[in-house]
Design an enzyme around this catalytic site. Structure first.
Site, short mmCIF file in Angstrom:
data_model
loop_
_atom_site.label_atom_id
_atom_site.label_comp_id
_atom_site.label_asym_id
_atom_site.label_seq_id
_atom_site.Cartn_x
_atom_site.Cartn_y
_atom_site.Cartn_z
N ASN A 1 50.12 31.65 35.39
CA ASN A 1 50.31 33.04 35.02
C ASN A 1 51.35 33.16 33.91
O ASN A 1 51.67 32.18 33.23
CB ASN A 1 50.65 33.90 36.23
CG ASN A 1 49.98 35.27 36.18
OD1 ASN A 1 50.11 36.00 35.21
ND2 ASN A 1 49.24 35.60 37.23
N ARG A 2 51.88 34.36 33.73
CA ARG A 2 52.71 34.64 32.56
C ARG A 2 54.20 34.63 32.87
O ARG A 2 54.62 35.04 33.94
CB ARG A 2 52.33 36.00 31.95
CG ARG A 2 50.95 35.98 31.32
CD ARG A 2 50.51 37.36 30.85
NE ARG A 2 49.28 37.26 30.08
CZ ARG A 2 48.05 37.20 30.62
NH1 ARG A 2 47.92 37.26 31.94
NH2 ARG A 2 46.99 37.09 29.86
N HIS B 1 50.17 30.05 31.80
CA HIS B 1 49.54 28.91 32.48
C HIS B 1 50.10 27.54 32.03
O HIS B 1 49.37 26.57 31.89
CB HIS B 1 48.04 28.94 32.26
CG HIS B 1 47.33 30.06 32.97
ND1 HIS B 1 47.76 30.57 34.18
CD2 HIS B 1 46.21 30.77 32.65
CE1 HIS B 1 46.95 31.54 34.56
NE2 HIS B 1 46.00 31.69 33.65
N HIS C 1 41.74 27.73 38.93
CA HIS C 1 41.34 28.83 38.05
C HIS C 1 39.82 28.90 37.86
O HIS C 1 39.34 29.11 36.76
CB HIS C 1 42.03 28.67 36.70
CG HIS C 1 42.19 29.95 35.92
ND1 HIS C 1 41.12 30.62 35.36
CD2 HIS C 1 43.29 30.67 35.61
CE1 HIS C 1 41.56 31.69 34.73
NE2 HIS C 1 42.88 31.76 34.87
N SER C 2 39.05 28.76 38.93
CA SER C 2 37.60 28.89 38.81
C SER C 2 37.20 30.34 38.64
O SER C 2 37.83 31.26 39.16
CB SER C 2 36.90 28.31 40.04
OG SER C 2 36.89 26.90 40.01
N TYR C 3 36.11 30.54 37.88
CA TYR C 3 35.46 31.84 37.74
C TYR C 3 34.23 31.83 38.64
O TYR C 3 33.32 31.02 38.45
CB TYR C 3 35.01 32.06 36.30
CG TYR C 3 36.08 32.30 35.28
CD1 TYR C 3 36.14 33.50 34.57
CD2 TYR C 3 37.03 31.32 34.97
CE1 TYR C 3 37.11 33.72 33.60
CE2 TYR C 3 37.99 31.53 34.00
CZ TYR C 3 38.04 32.73 33.32
OH TYR C 3 39.00 32.94 32.35
N ASP D 1 43.46 42.54 35.99
CA ASP D 1 44.14 41.28 35.67
C ASP D 1 45.54 41.41 36.26
O ASP D 1 46.54 41.41 35.55
CB ASP D 1 44.18 41.03 34.17
CG ASP D 1 44.49 39.58 33.82
OD1 ASP D 1 44.80 38.81 34.76
OD2 ASP D 1 44.43 39.20 32.64
N GLN E 1 45.91 36.56 42.11
CA GLN E 1 45.62 37.19 40.82
C GLN E 1 44.13 37.45 40.71
O GLN E 1 43.31 36.53 40.78
CB GLN E 1 46.08 36.29 39.67
CG GLN E 1 45.91 36.91 38.28
CD GLN E 1 47.04 37.86 37.91
OE1 GLN E 1 48.05 37.93 38.62
NE2 GLN E 1 46.90 38.58 36.81
N GLU F 1 42.95 33.84 41.92
CA GLU F 1 43.91 32.75 41.74
C GLU F 1 45.07 32.89 42.73
O GLU F 1 45.94 33.73 42.56
CB GLU F 1 44.44 32.76 40.31
CG GLU F 1 43.37 32.78 39.23
CD GLU F 1 43.89 33.32 37.92
OE1 GLU F 1 44.96 32.86 37.46
OE2 GLU F 1 43.24 34.22 37.35
#
Length: 332
Positions: A71-72, A98, A169-171, A233, A271, A299
């Protein structure tokens, strides 16, 4: 089964490990510790690519392990024991995302061991990489269980105090359709973290009640009337600190209710990113096109920018400790 998937620009080979158990089949790459494909009863339920070059050129963290700190981090700035550090600014040149441009997601992990249903990968991140202090040794084990779950277990140690926050981090797209807006999502969170225009948490912990972020009873991802500008997000606050064992975090169902995935985790944050900005110019798995909302990420992690928010979840790892994180994706 282990096979060669491609070669990195430095000549290093990337291996692919295929795991099978019951209804599940997973393809795992050493590059980025990526889950390239995950099939349930033969149906792919994640976004990915058929070749290495597409990952190098176009991947928005498809299936990768994000770290050293997922993340940020605002401004890429942090301080530990009075010492200031500047991290790589790979998010619009303003923030750290990340783990930086050469974070864990773009490193070739070492294949430690594998069998039919499990693989163990290792990465050593030297002190100073992307601005982080301390050398970190990280391990991730992917296991397909006999109960229809993909289990992800992270551990990490360090020789110097440093933030460690790893996530998978899978979609996900459970029915293979062009988007997931018809999917239904349930999230077991009473609160979420509002963000500014750069997607950095403002510091407020806000109740989800009476907001578009209330997924406690389950709702479709398609925006309702008046929610057209809503962005997903955000971090959902499952707890104030990591738990000792996995607990229910979220459930996702396809538009027809025929496939369900539950997320169980030790982590205090989740997330949600529904890929509204996704626009991939090359084919994905099976030649599919990936546009806006083609998948969504769930996430499990510590809350974003925790290193700069003492009232957020603990994120520092000390030399005397072992970082541990377990997340299970359970299919039915």
């Amino acid at each position: 089964m282990i096979s060669e998937f491609g070669t990195l620009p430095d000549g290093a080979p990337v291996r692919e490990v295929t795991l099978k158990k019951g209804q599940l089949e997973a393809s795992v790459l050493t590059f980025g510790a990526i889950i390239r494909d995950l099939k349930v009863d033969g149906q792919s339920v994640v976004l990915g690519f058929e070749n290495l070059q597409s990952y190098l050129d176009h991947s928005p963290y498809f299936g990768a392990v994000a770290g050293r700190c997922a993340n940020r981090i605002a401004g890429g700035r942090m301080a530990i024991d009075g010492t200031a550090y500047q991290l790589d600014l790979n998010d619009g040149g303003q923030n750290h995302l990340h783990g930086g441009a050469s974070g864990f997601s773009s490193r070739n992990w070492q294949l430690e061991q594998s069998d039919k249903a499990s693989v163990l990968l290792k990465l050593v991140s030297e002190g100073g990489e992307m601005g982080y202090p301390g050398c970190v040794e990280a391990l991730v084990r992917y296991t397909l269980t006999g109960t229809g779950a993909l289990r992800v277990k992270f551990t990490a140690t360090t020789d110097m105090t440093t933030p460690v926050n790893l996530t998978q981090h899978s979609y996900f797209n459970l029915d293979g359709g062009p988007d997931v807006l018809g999917h239904s999502l349930e999230v077991a969170a009473e609160n979420y973290l509002p963000v500014d225009d750069a997607l950095i948490p403002t510091g407020e912990v806000r109740r989800v009640e009476w907001t578009p972020y209330d997924f406690r009873d389950g709702r479709r991802l398609k925006r309702r009337s008046g929610e057209e500008d809503v962005v997903y997000d955000h971090n959902f606050c499952l707890a104030n600190e990591p738990r000792q064992g996995v607990e229910f975090a979220a459930a996702l169902e396809d538009k027809d209710g025929e496939r369900r995935m539950e997320v169980w985790t030790t982590e205090p944050g989740l997330q949600l990113y529904d890929a509204a900005r996704l626009d991939i110019p090359v084919p994905g798995l099976g030649g599919k096109s990936y546009g806006a909302h083609a998948g969504l990420c769930l996430e499990a992690q510590r809350w974003p920018d925790s290193i700069n928010r003492p009232d957020f979840t603990p994120v520092l790892l000390h030399p005397s400790e072992t970082y541990t994180h377990v997340t299970e994706f359970r299919f039915s």
